[in-house]
Scaffold this motif. Structure first.
Motif, PDB file in Angstrom:
ATOM      1  N   VAL A  50       0.833  -1.197   0.000  1.00  8.15           N
ATOM      2  CA  VAL A  50       0.000   0.000   0.000  1.00  8.15           C
ATOM      3  C   VAL A  50       0.870   1.250   0.000  1.00  8.15           C
ATOM      4  O   VAL A  50       0.567   2.240  -0.672  1.00  8.15           O
ATOM      5  N   ALA A  51       1.978   1.204   0.733  1.00  3.55           N
ATOM      6  CA  ALA A  51       2.906   2.332   0.713  1.00  3.55           C
ATOM      7  C   ALA A  51       3.494   2.519  -0.683  1.00  3.55           C
ATOM      8  O   ALA A  51       3.747   3.642  -1.122  1.00  3.55           O
ATOM      9  N   GLY A  52       3.703   1.398  -1.396  1.00  5.24           N
ATOM     10  CA  GLY A  52       4.159   1.504  -2.780  1.00  5.24           C
ATOM     11  C   GLY A  52       3.132   2.189  -3.657  1.00  5.24           C
ATOM     12  O   GLY A  52       3.480   2.990  -4.532  1.00  5.24           O
ATOM     13  N   VAL A  53       1.843   1.896  -3.414  1.00  2.00           N
ATOM     14  CA  VAL A  53       0.777   2.598  -4.128  1.00  2.00           C
ATOM     15  C   VAL A  53       0.835   4.087  -3.825  1.00  2.00           C
ATOM     16  O   VAL A  53       0.699   4.941  -4.713  1.00  2.00           O
ATOM     17  N   LEU A  54       1.061   4.419  -2.554  1.00  2.00           N
ATOM     18  CA  LEU A  54       1.131   5.818  -2.140  1.00  2.00           C
ATOM     19  C   LEU A  54       2.257   6.553  -2.857  1.00  2.00           C
ATOM     20  O   LEU A  54       2.087   7.696  -3.301  1.00  2.00           O
ATOM     21  N   THR A  55       3.403   5.906  -3.018  1.00  2.00           N
ATOM     22  CA  THR A  55       4.514   6.553  -3.713  1.00  2.00           C
ATOM     23  C   THR A  55       4.313   6.596  -5.221  1.00  2.00           C
ATOM     24  O   THR A  55       5.034   7.313  -5.914  1.00  2.00           O
ATOM     25  N   SER A  56       3.337   5.822  -5.736  1.00  2.00           N
ATOM     26  CA  SER A  56       3.018   5.871  -7.167  1.00  2.00           C
ATOM     27  C   SER A  56       1.945   6.905  -7.491  1.00  2.00           C
ATOM     28  O   SER A  56       1.701   7.189  -8.664  1.00  2.00           O
TER      29      SER A  56
END
Length: 466
Positions: free
Chosen positions: A87-93
């Motif tokens: 989810v944090a990866g989604v946030l950085t995308s």
């Protein structure tokens, strides 16, 4: 340059046409050109130019703190909102996704309301998003408020080169360097002081993120003066119906040096159907180069502090290391556009920046803590591909119309290409349990970035290819 090929009722011989063009050029030099909608006065008021310069700097300062302040506190945000690594990866995308989606709207909004008005609204959206997002209390709300701020950043990203081309046509390299330097300064400042500011505000990560709304609110003020300015950006249709022979008009405008004639040429070229930017290899090369450098930049801004923290570096020091990486862009963002503007081909600069990135990622893989300062410096040099890309946008077209199209195409397409990178890093990090695979991915992406940059840096314009 593309032009209307519909023949006039009577066609003069080529020699007569040449004489007519020369006469038109000399007449334009002697007589004041008519004031056309969409054209800038030959000599804008000095105070207005200074105000626009201040507005550019303040706007540029706000184009990255929403991202780097989050990167410095990502671990605290993850714990506070109970996010997984994916989810944090989604946030950085989210940043490149918003830049791609909302950036496409910028030319149309500028045509409807004026570029100054759109940038003013963009700064207001940044301020509102930064105030709201820390306090919504849920991941979905945090993402929505971040998207609001990023929407303001997206339209401003697209319009910065447009405003420079319109108001400072003879100082594109200098002004691009100035706002690129301010952008790098804002990026580094947010990375360096967010953690100490959070501590000074009681250790509350919400306050540490929200404080950056103050800078965005300050950036609204200079642009309020231009809210009433509905003059279309270069390349947007004006109120005067264009005539035939835009190529000849552009030639005579260049001969006379008239800003009004230039504006007329831009208006004509904006309606020329032959300029299909998707047929330009240079435009695609620039879009790929922009996308790959954006991938590296958003991975760095979103994950670099976490890489150092997982290697045993204290949180405050990890934020400072990211600030060092971003701060390298302050002097280099001013120097690189000036150097690039003096070269016929920008490929050598692309290769040097790419090699610095490869060395930096290799060191980050082998000894992340031991050589942390060296790797931060090298990756900071590599990240200066961004001001180089902006400079090439201004150099790869002959007209303001081309700059508008190329800026929107290269940035929107590039940001779309950059979306998977930060997300993939988060997934690899969660499932591999370490940073080996993510760093290898970052290093591998530098190779196609160099190839695309060399292609985009060739001495040609999109008008030549379209």
């Amino acid at each position: 340059m593309p032009h209307d090929e519909t023949p006039a009722p009577t066609q003069a011989p080529p020699q007569t046409q040449t004489l007519n063009r020369s006469s038109a050029g000399s007449s334009a030099a002697r007589l004041p050109a008519p004031r056309l909608p969409g054209a800038v006065d030959a000599a804008p008021a000095p105070w207005l130019l200074r105000l626009i310069a201040v507005g550019l700097v303040l706007a540029a300062l706000n184009l990255r703190p929403a991202i780097t302040s989050l990167g410095a506190l990502l671990e605290e945000v993850r714990e506070g909102l109970r996010m997984s690594g994916s989810v944090a990866g989604v946030l950085t995308s989210v940043p490149p996704l918003c830049f791609a989606l909302f950036g496409v709207m910028a030319p149309r909004l500028a045509r409807r309301f004026g570029a100054g008005t759109v940038v003013c609204a963009g700064m207001a959206a940044i301020a509102a998003g930064l105030v709201i997002r820390p306090y919504v209390g849920s991941t979905a709300g945090f993402l929505a408020a971040s998207a609001l701020a990023l929407m303001g950043i997206a339209v401003s990203n697209i319009l910065m080169p447009v405003i420079v081309k319109r108001w400072f046509p003879d100082r594109v390299g200098t002004m691009t360097g100035l706002y690129s330097m301010a952008l790098a300064l804002g990026t580094a400042l947010a990375a360096a002081v967010t953690v100490p500011l959070t501590g000074a505000l009681g250790g509350n990560w919400q306050s540490g993120l929200a404080v950056w709304a103050v800078l965005a609110a300050l950036a609204v003020l200079p642009w309020i003066v231009l809210v009433r300015d509905r003059t279309p950006a270069p390349g947007q249709p004006a109120a005067v119906r264009p005539g035939r022979g835009s190529g000849a008009a552009s030639a005579s405008g260049a001969a006379s040096g008239s800003a009004s004639a230039s504006g007329a040429a831009d208006a004509r070229s904006s309606e020329a159907p032959a300029l299909r930017i998707t047929r330009s290899r240079t435009a695609w090369g620039l879009a790929c180069f922009f996308g790959l450098q954006a991938t590296a930049a958003y991975i760095t801004m979103g994950w670099m502090p976490q890489i150092f923290r997982d290697a045993g570096v204290p949180a405050g020091t990890a934020g400072v290391l990211l600030a060092v990486t971003m701060a390298m862009g302050v002097p280099l963002a001013f120097v690189i556009p000036r150097v690039a503007g003096r070269l016929r081909q920008q490929g050598p600069i692309v290769v040097v920046l790419g090699l610095c990135g490869l060395i930096g990622y290799t060191g980050l893989y082998l000894a992340p803590a031991a050589g942390a300062w060296a790797w931060a410096l090298l990756l900071g040099v590599a990240n200066c591909a961004f001001p180089l890309a902006l400079t090439m946008i201004g150099m790869r077209s002959r007209t303001g119309a081309g700059v508008v199209r190329l800026s929107a195409f290269a940035q929107s397409t590039g940001y779309l290409l950059s979306i998977p990178g930060p997300l993939l890093v988060g997934v690899l990090y969660q499932h591999s349990g370490g940073w080996g695979l993510p760093i290898a991915l970052m290093a591998g992406l530098m190779i196609p970035q160099m190839v695309a940059g060399v292609l985009a840096g060739r001495d040609r314009t999109i008008e030549d290819e379209c």
